[in-house]
Design a protein around this motif. Structure first.
Motif, PDB file in Angstrom:
ATOM      1  N   THR A   1      12.533   2.153  -3.715  1.00  0.00           N
ATOM      2  CA  THR A   1      12.907   1.284  -4.830  1.00  0.00           C
ATOM      3  C   THR A   1      11.666   0.658  -5.457  1.00  0.00           C
ATOM      4  O   THR A   1      11.773  -0.234  -6.287  1.00  0.00           O
ATOM      5  N   SER A   2      10.462   1.145  -5.025  1.00  0.00           N
ATOM      6  CA  SER A   2       9.222   0.558  -5.515  1.00  0.00           C
ATOM      7  C   SER A   2       8.922   1.019  -6.923  1.00  0.00           C
ATOM      8  O   SER A   2       9.369   2.066  -7.368  1.00  0.00           O
ATOM      9  N   THR A   3       8.140   0.241  -7.612  1.00  0.00           N
ATOM     10  CA  THR A   3       7.607   0.640  -8.905  1.00  0.00           C
ATOM     11  C   THR A   3       6.095   0.673  -8.797  1.00  0.00           C
ATOM     12  O   THR A   3       5.504   0.065  -7.906  1.00  0.00           O
ATOM     13  N   THR A   4       5.452   1.385  -9.713  1.00  0.00           N
ATOM     14  CA  THR A   4       4.005   1.511  -9.671  1.00  0.00           C
ATOM     15  C   THR A   4       3.326   0.154  -9.645  1.00  0.00           C
ATOM     16  O   THR A   4       2.382  -0.078  -8.895  1.00  0.00           O
ATOM     17  N   GLY A   5       3.782  -0.760 -10.426  1.00  0.00           N
ATOM     18  CA  GLY A   5       3.151  -2.071 -10.518  1.00  0.00           C
ATOM     19  C   GLY A   5       3.227  -2.871  -9.246  1.00  0.00           C
ATOM     20  O   GLY A   5       2.515  -3.862  -9.099  1.00  0.00           O
ATOM     21  N   ALA A   6       4.069  -2.427  -8.298  1.00  0.00           N
ATOM     22  CA  ALA A   6       4.212  -3.173  -7.055  1.00  0.00           C
ATOM     23  C   ALA A   6       3.134  -2.840  -6.047  1.00  0.00           C
ATOM     24  O   ALA A   6       2.985  -3.546  -5.058  1.00  0.00           O
ATOM     25  N   PHE A   7       2.386  -1.765  -6.249  1.00  0.00           N
ATOM     26  CA  PHE A   7       1.384  -1.350  -5.276  1.00  0.00           C
ATOM     27  C   PHE A   7       0.018  -1.948  -5.604  1.00  0.00           C
ATOM     28  O   PHE A   7      -0.414  -1.947  -6.748  1.00  0.00           O
ATOM     29  N   ASP A   8      -0.639  -2.420  -4.546  1.00  0.00           N
ATOM     30  CA  ASP A   8      -1.997  -2.949  -4.703  1.00  0.00           C
ATOM     31  C   ASP A   8      -3.049  -1.863  -4.544  1.00  0.00           C
ATOM     32  O   ASP A   8      -4.117  -1.928  -5.156  1.00  0.00           O
ATOM     33  N   VAL A   9      -2.774  -0.877  -3.706  1.00  0.00           N
ATOM     34  CA  VAL A   9      -3.713   0.215  -3.435  1.00  0.00           C
ATOM     35  C   VAL A   9      -2.923   1.488  -3.152  1.00  0.00           C
ATOM     36  O   VAL A   9      -1.862   1.443  -2.525  1.00  0.00           O
ATOM     37  N   VAL A  10      -3.457   2.602  -3.608  1.00  0.00           N
ATOM     38  CA  VAL A  10      -2.951   3.924  -3.251  1.00  0.00           C
ATOM     39  C   VAL A  10      -3.966   4.589  -2.337  1.00  0.00           C
ATOM     40  O   VAL A  10      -5.171   4.587  -2.640  1.00  0.00           O
ATOM     41  N   VAL A  11      -3.513   5.151  -1.225  1.00  0.00           N
ATOM     42  CA  VAL A  11      -4.373   5.885  -0.306  1.00  0.00           C
ATOM     43  C   VAL A  11      -4.130   7.373  -0.502  1.00  0.00           C
ATOM     44  O   VAL A  11      -3.004   7.853  -0.340  1.00  0.00           O
TER      45      VAL A  11
ATOM     46  N   VAL B   1       0.851  -1.192   0.000  1.00  0.00           N
ATOM     47  CA  VAL B   1       0.000   0.000   0.000  1.00  0.00           C
ATOM     48  C   VAL B   1       0.885   1.239   0.000  1.00  0.00           C
ATOM     49  O   VAL B   1       1.847   1.330   0.765  1.00  0.00           O
ATOM     50  N   LEU B   2       0.528   2.183  -0.859  1.00  0.00           N
ATOM     51  CA  LEU B   2       1.236   3.460  -0.932  1.00  0.00           C
ATOM     52  C   LEU B   2       0.340   4.558  -0.394  1.00  0.00           C
ATOM     53  O   LEU B   2      -0.826   4.670  -0.787  1.00  0.00           O
ATOM     54  N   LEU B   3       0.883   5.396   0.473  1.00  0.00           N
ATOM     55  CA  LEU B   3       0.170   6.547   1.003  1.00  0.00           C
ATOM     56  C   LEU B   3       0.682   7.805   0.320  1.00  0.00           C
ATOM     57  O   LEU B   3       1.892   8.051   0.301  1.00  0.00           O
ATOM     58  N   LEU B   4      -0.210   8.604  -0.243  1.00  0.00           N
ATOM     59  CA  LEU B   4       0.130   9.935  -0.742  1.00  0.00           C
ATOM     60  C   LEU B   4      -0.289  10.922   0.333  1.00  0.00           C
ATOM     61  O   LEU B   4      -1.477  11.063   0.635  1.00  0.00           O
ATOM     62  N   VAL B   5       0.674  11.610   0.920  1.00  0.00           N
ATOM     63  CA  VAL B   5       0.444  12.333   2.159  1.00  0.00           C
ATOM     64  C   VAL B   5       0.681  13.828   1.980  1.00  0.00           C
ATOM     65  O   VAL B   5       1.765  14.251   1.542  1.00  0.00           O
ATOM     66  N   GLY B   6      -0.329  14.615   2.325  1.00  0.00           N
ATOM     67  CA  GLY B   6      -0.214  16.057   2.349  1.00  0.00           C
ATOM     68  C   GLY B   6       0.041  16.550   3.757  1.00  0.00           C
ATOM     69  O   GLY B   6       0.277  15.773   4.688  1.00  0.00           O
ATOM     70  N   ALA B   7      -0.067  17.877   3.944  1.00  0.00           N
ATOM     71  CA  ALA B   7       0.326  18.483   5.214  1.00  0.00           C
ATOM     72  C   ALA B   7      -0.774  18.450   6.268  1.00  0.00           C
ATOM     73  O   ALA B   7      -0.493  18.652   7.447  1.00  0.00           O
ATOM     74  N   GLY B   8      -2.018  18.191   5.891  1.00  0.00           N
ATOM     75  CA  GLY B   8      -3.126  18.333   6.826  1.00  0.00           C
ATOM     76  C   GLY B   8      -3.474  17.072   7.587  1.00  0.00           C
ATOM     77  O   GLY B   8      -2.750  16.065   7.558  1.00  0.00           O
ATOM     78  N   ASP B   9      -4.629  17.148   8.259  1.00  0.00           N
ATOM     79  CA  ASP B   9      -5.069  16.022   9.082  1.00  0.00           C
ATOM     80  C   ASP B   9      -5.420  14.797   8.243  1.00  0.00           C
ATOM     81  O   ASP B   9      -5.339  13.669   8.743  1.00  0.00           O
TER      82      ASP B   9
ATOM     83  N   GLY C   1      -3.692   3.688 -12.921  1.00  0.00           N
ATOM     84  CA  GLY C   1      -4.106   2.292 -13.022  1.00  0.00           C
ATOM     85  C   GLY C   1      -4.152   1.558 -11.706  1.00  0.00           C
ATOM     86  O   GLY C   1      -4.714   0.458 -11.637  1.00  0.00           O
ATOM     87  N   VAL C   2      -3.561   2.128 -10.648  1.00  0.00           N
ATOM     88  CA  VAL C   2      -3.603   1.486  -9.334  1.00  0.00           C
ATOM     89  C   VAL C   2      -4.884   1.918  -8.618  1.00  0.00           C
ATOM     90  O   VAL C   2      -5.216   3.101  -8.605  1.00  0.00           O
ATOM     91  N   PRO C   3      -5.645   1.005  -8.027  1.00  0.00           N
ATOM     92  CA  PRO C   3      -6.867   1.390  -7.307  1.00  0.00           C
ATOM     93  C   PRO C   3      -6.575   2.429  -6.225  1.00  0.00           C
ATOM     94  O   PRO C   3      -5.555   2.336  -5.524  1.00  0.00           O
ATOM     95  N   VAL C   4      -7.466   3.402  -6.091  1.00  0.00           N
ATOM     96  CA  VAL C   4      -7.267   4.508  -5.159  1.00  0.00           C
ATOM     97  C   VAL C   4      -8.366   4.510  -4.103  1.00  0.00           C
ATOM     98  O   VAL C   4      -9.557   4.426  -4.424  1.00  0.00           O
ATOM     99  N   VAL C   5      -7.946   4.632  -2.844  1.00  0.00           N
ATOM    100  CA  VAL C   5      -8.868   4.858  -1.728  1.00  0.00           C
ATOM    101  C   VAL C   5      -8.638   6.282  -1.241  1.00  0.00           C
ATOM    102  O   VAL C   5      -7.535   6.629  -0.820  1.00  0.00           O
TER     103      VAL C   5
END
Length: 480
Positions: free
Chosen positions: A120-130, A50-58, A155-159
Motif C-alpha cells: 500500500t506504499s507510495t513512492t513518496g513514502a520511501f526515504d531510500v531505495v536499496v 526503506v524499499l529493497l529492489l531484489v533480484g535473484a542473485g547474491d 527522485g528517491v535516493p538510491v543505495v
C-alpha cells in the motif's frame, strides 16, 4: 592505493574465504556493512522507510539480510521481488524481522504469489531505495520489470549494493538502462565500474566494506594522497637546480601564445629545478615577463611539446625527439605521431584527439575509454593519458599493463588551457626523475587537487591551477 579487481579475481578470493568461514558468514559481513551505510545515510532509524529492489542473485540476498538488520533497528522495510527467484535465507530473515514482501514479477502460469503481501506504499513514502537487482555477474542493461520499478521510484535516493545494476563491471561501460545511485556500497574491493567512466558516474559516492579477501595485484589503480607523497620527487639535502631536473617546453605560437604561457606555468610550479622555453620570439618575451626564472634553449632531461604549436607542431615534435630524452606530447603534436616512439613518452589526448589517432568516432572513445586508452598505449608503445572526468593513464602490456584512474578534480576543471598546464606538470615530473607512468598519474592527481584548491568550490581559470600546486604538495601526508 585504491585498487579495482576483476569479477574473476573477486570470485576466486571469495571462494577461498568461504572455504574457511561458517556458511552464510560472508553474506552477513556484507549485509551488516550495507545496513550501517544505509543507517548513516538516513541519519536515524525510527520512522524511516526503506524499499529493497531484489533480484535473484547474491546481491539480492545482501539487500534482504541488510533489510532485516534495518527492520530490527526500527526501520520500516519493504522488498519488491523483481525475479521469479530470490535468496530464501534473506527472505526468511526479512520476514522474521517484520519486513514486508511484494512479488513484482509473477511466476510463469501463476496468477499471484500466495506468500506475497499487497503493498500500500507510495513512492513518496520511501526515504531510500536499496538496489539489489543484479550483482557483479550481471550484464549491462536492465530487464523491463526493473526499469518499470525504477521509474516509479524516480527522485528517491538510491543505495546500490556492490555496484549500480546494469553497468559493465569490468569495463566501466554502459549499454542500456541502468541504476544511477547516490551511494554505492561495495564489498571486498573496488571494481572497474567504480572508477572508470561512464559507469563510475552512475555510482555516486563509493563506500568500501572490507571482507578480508586475499586479492592478487590489480590492473586498475587510483592514487591516494599517501601514494602521491611517496612518489613525488623531493630535493636532496645537497640538491641544486640541475640535479632537480631541467624541463624544456616547446609550446605556443604567435597564433596561440596562451598555450605556451600555460604550459610553462605547469612546468614552473616548483617540481623541477629549471625550465627552458623554446618558441616564437613574441611568445618567449611574454613567457619571460610572466616567469622571469625561465631561461632559453639548452640541455634538458625532458620536453613538453605541442600545446598551441599550430603549423609548427611537426617541426617541434621532430626537434624534441632528436634529443632522445623523455617527452610529453600534447595537442597539435599528437596529429603528427605515426607509431611507437624511440624515447619514453606520455601522450595526453582528450577524447576527440584520441579518436583521430585511432581512427574512431569520438562517441565511441567516450563510451569505452578504458578499452581505447589501452589500445592507444599498445599502438604507440608508450603511456597514454586520456583526459576526462576520471582521467585514465594506461601503459603498454610490455611495460606492465597497468591503468591508473584520477579521481581528484571537479567539473570546474573543464576550462580552456587546463590541459596545457597538465602537460607542463607532467614534464616537470619526468625531468625530476619519475618514470612516464608515475609522472603522468602523479601529475594528473596534482592537477585535479590543485584545481579543487584554487577554485575553493567555485569557478577557476587555467592560470590558477599551477599556482595552487605548492599548497597541495604542502598538504600531502608526511612520509614515514
Amino acid at each position: 592505493m585504491r585498487r579495482a579487481h576483476t569479477v574473476e579475481q573477486v570470485r576466486e578470493a571469495e571462494a577461498a574465504l568461504l572455504a574457511r568461514l561458517p556458511e552464510g558468514a560472508l553474506m552477513q559481513r556484507a549485509a551488516h556493512g550495507l545496513a550501517y551505510a544505509v543507517l548513516e545515510l538516513l541519519g536515524s532509524a525510527y520512522g524511516r522507510r526503506v524499499l529493497l529492489l531484489v533480484g535473484a542473485g547474491d546481491n539480492g540476498g545482501d539487500a534482504l539480510h541488510a533489510g532485516a538488520v534495518l527492520a530490527r533497528r526500527g526501520v520500516a522495510v519493504e522488498a519488491w521481488l523483481l525475479s521469479d527467484a530470490a535468496h530464501e535465507g534473506g527472505l526468511a530473515a526479512l520476514r522474521a524481522a517484520g519486513g514486508r514482501v511484494e512479488r513484482r514479477r509473477p511466476r510463469p502460469g501463476a496468477a499471484s504469489d500466495a506468500t506475497a503481501s499487497t503493498s500500500t506504499s507510495t513512492t513518496g513514502a520511501f526515504d531510500v531505495v536499496v538496489d539489489g537487482i543484479t550483482g557483479i555477474g550481471g550484464r549491462p542493461g536492465l530487464r523491463e520489470e526493473a526499469t518499470a520499478a525504477l521509474a516509479e521510484l524516480d527522485g528517491v535516493p538510491v543505495v546500490a549494493v556492490d555496484l549500480p545494476s546494469g553497468v559493465g563491471v569490468d569495463t566501466g561501460e554502459l549499454d542500456g538502462p541502468h541504476v544511477r545511485a547516490d551511494l554505492t556500497v561495495t564489498f571486498g574491493t573496488l571494481k572497474a565500474a567504480h572508477l572508470v567512466d561512464p559507469a563510475a558516474s552512475a555510482c555516486g559516492a563509493v563506500q568500501l566494506v572490507d571482507l578480508g579477501l586475499d586479492l592478487p595485484p590489480a590492473d586498475i589503480e587510483a592514487l591516494q594522497p599517501a601514494d602521491v607523497a611517496a612518489l613525488l620527487p623531493r630535493p636532496a639535502e645537497d640538491a641544486q637546480k640541475y640535479t632537480r631536473g631541467v624541463v624544456g617546453v616547446r609550446a605556443g605560437s604567435d597564433e596561440y601564445p596562451g598555450a605556451g604561457l600555460l604550459s610553462v606555468s605547469g612546468a614552473a610550479s616548483g617540481l623541477a629545478g629549471m625550465v627552458r622555453y623554446v618558441g616564437d620570439a613574441g611568445v618567449a618575451g611574454r613567457v619571460r615577463d610572466a616567469h622571469p626564472e625561465v631561461v632559453g634553449d639548452g640541455r634538458v632531461q625532458a620536453w613538453v611539446v605541442g600545446s598551441g604549436s599550430g603549423q609548427h607542431a611537426a617541426a617541434e615534435l621532430a626537434a624534441v625527439l632528436r634529443d632522445g630524452v623523455p617527452v610529453v606530447v600534447d595537442a597539435d603534436a599528437l596529429a603528427h605521431l605515426d607509431g611507437p616512439l624511440d624515447v619514453p613518452a606520455v601522450l595526453t589526448p582528450h577524447a576527440g584527439e584520441l579518436a583521430a589517432m585511432l581512427g574512431r568516432d569520438r562517441a565511441d572513445i567516450e563510451a569505452r575509454p578504458l578499452v581505447h586508452a589501452r589500445e592507444a598505449a599498445e599502438a604507440y608503445g608508450c603511456v597514454v593519458l586520456l583526459k576526462g572526468r576520471h582521467t585514465l593513464v594506461a601503459e603498454p602490456r610490455g611495460q606492465g599493463g597497468r591503468t591508473r584512474v584520477t579521481t581528484t578534480g571537479n567539473p570546474w576543471l573543464a576550462t580552456a588551457g587546463a590541459g596545457d598546464v597538465l602537460g607542463g606538470l607532467i614534464g616537470a615530473l619526468l625531468a625530476a626523475g619519475l618514470e612516464p607512468f608515475d609522472a603522468a598519474s602523479v601529475g594528473s592527481w596534482l592537477h585535479g587537487a590543485a584545481a579543487t584548491t584554487a577554485g575553493a568550490g567555485g569557478p577557476l581559470v587555467a592560470g590558477q591551477i599551477a599556482g595552487a600546486v605548492p599548497a597541495v604538495v604542502r598538504g600531502l601526508p608526511p612520509l614515514g
